[in-house]
Write an enzyme that holds these catalytic residues in place. Structure first.
Site, PDB file in Angstrom:
ATOM      1  N   ARG A 159       0.842  -1.217   0.000  1.00  0.00           N
ATOM      2  CA  ARG A 159       0.000   0.000   0.000  1.00  0.00           C
ATOM      3  C   ARG A 159       0.870   1.256   0.000  1.00  0.00           C
ATOM      4  NH1 ARG A 159      -2.122  -3.450  -1.301  1.00  0.00           N
ATOM      5  NH2 ARG A 159      -3.982  -4.519  -0.617  1.00  0.00           N
ATOM      6  N   SER A 229     -11.409  -1.089   2.811  1.00  0.00           N
ATOM      7  CA  SER A 229     -10.616  -1.443   3.997  1.00  0.00           C
ATOM      8  C   SER A 229     -10.112  -0.167   4.655  1.00  0.00           C
ATOM      9  CB  SER A 229      -9.415  -2.306   3.602  1.00  0.00           C
ATOM     10  OG  SER A 229      -9.853  -3.468   2.953  1.00  0.00           O
ATOM     11  N   GLU A 325      -5.413   2.620   6.198  1.00  0.00           N
ATOM     12  CA  GLU A 325      -5.055   2.560   4.779  1.00  0.00           C
ATOM     13  C   GLU A 325      -5.632   3.795   4.080  1.00  0.00           C
ATOM     14  OE1 GLU A 325      -6.491  -0.206   1.124  1.00  0.00           O
ATOM     15  OE2 GLU A 325      -5.574  -1.282   2.794  1.00  0.00           O
TER      16      GLU A 325
END
Length: 342
Positions: A159, A229, A325
């Site tokens: 990420r 998420s 995230e």
């Protein structure tokens, strides 16, 4: 005069920006950026707003990247796709499959634009963008100079990429180059995909299974605002993972190439009995604990308070501290998400 950001973020949080500009080509994008800079205003480029949380009104210009177009170049061993940054990611996955170019199916239904995909190095069900990315085309905002970064130069991590670090606020992504190998290899390591037979499975079957998993577990942002998420799956040192597995032998864990171990944030949250917990209008989703939702006209303060609560509970039980995230946007631009919820 301000403009509502509610239609431009999938969380459906109602904050405003001073200006919102829709850019359909590079020149419009550069002009909007330069105009804001001349006025001394902060400026940010947004795709579909599917991975951001606006904490307050934004004091500057939000540029919506809508640069479109898909070009395909076929070679003996691969299909090479050159895709405008403003194309919808899932529509691209479908386009590739419809044209018998497999390789993106594990990434089906990830919300957002193609231009956002390298920033986060998007990933799902065992595949990350770096596996198929050939290059990223950007434009230097101050000079208007074109840059092409190879996948290696993008410095992809979990990420993470150069676009979240040195190049943040310096460049705009205008297109992404993908290489889809003709030697297709299904990736069947996660969830329902493990039940499929690698010898007979088709890319369409993988796509269908991924879409089924995502639609049954993840809330539709049109019904309950969310940014997918909310937390990253934590990657911890081997000794910390060993300690945790001694106490919780059934904890899902995925050893990484460098010796570290990735844990499942959703499982950790679930073990703390947090599904369905609400603060104000924000809630932990009942089917997928990794997702925080706007259940009832949530404010950004509600979401931040809930994220803090989840982080504390998981930290106290497992001594693992979750990091968002989702990217947090303050009045003048991106702020440190971990500090915001700590």
């Amino acid at each position: 005069m301000t403009h509502s950001l509610k239609p431009w973020n999938t969380f459906g949080i109602d904050h405003c920006a001073k200006h919102i500009v829709c850019a359909e080509n590079e020149q419009q994008l550069l002009s909007a950026w330069q105009q804001a800079t001349r006025e001394g205003l902060p400026v940010m480029i947004l795709g579909e707003g599917s991975n951001v949380l606006f904490l307050e009104n934004y004091a500057g210009t939000v540029i919506l990247n809508r640069l479109k177009g898909i070009e395909v170049n076929e070679t003996a061993d691969a299909w090479h796709l050159h895709v405008g940054a403003g194309e919808n990611w899932h529509q691209l996955v479908r386009y590739a499959l419809d044209n018998n170019m497999p390789g993106l199916e594990n990434l089906a239904l990830i919300p957002g634009c193609v231009g956002s995909s390298p920033i986060q190095n998007i990933g799902a069900y065992g595949v990350e963008l770096h596996r198929v990315c050939d290059y990223v085309d950007c434009v230097e905002l101050e000079t208007g100079k074109r840059l092409r970064l190879s996948a290696a130069e993008c410095r992809f991590g979990y990420r993470d990429s150069i676009f979240k670090n040195e190049y943040q606020d310096r460049v705009a992504i205008v297109a992404v180059g993908l290489r889809l190998s003709k030697q297709w290899q299904p990736v069947l390591t996660y969830g329902d995909l493990t039940r499929l037979d690698p010898k007979t499975v088709t890319a369409q079957q993988v796509f269908d299974a991924v879409c089924h998993m995502r639609t049954t577990k993840l809330p539709d942002p049109k019904v309950n605002g969310n940014a997918g998420s909310f937390f990253k799956n934590p990657v911890v040192a081997a000794d910390i993972a060993m300690e945790l597995l001694e106490r919780f032998p059934n904890a899902p864990h995925y050893p990484q190439a460098d010796g570290s171990v990735k844990l499942a944030a959703g499982w950790l949250i679930d073990q703390c009995q947090l599904k369905g917990v609400t603060i104000g209008g924000a809630a932990v989703h009942r089917q997928q604990a990794l997702v925080l939702i706007n259940a009832n006209d949530a404010t950004s303060k509600d979401v931040v308070a809930l994220a803090h609560h989840v982080r504390q509970k998981v930290g106290e039980k497992f001594n693992v501290w979750l990091e968002p995230e989702v990217r947090f946007i303050g009045q003048f631009g991106e702020v440190n998400a971990v500090e915001s919820i700590a």
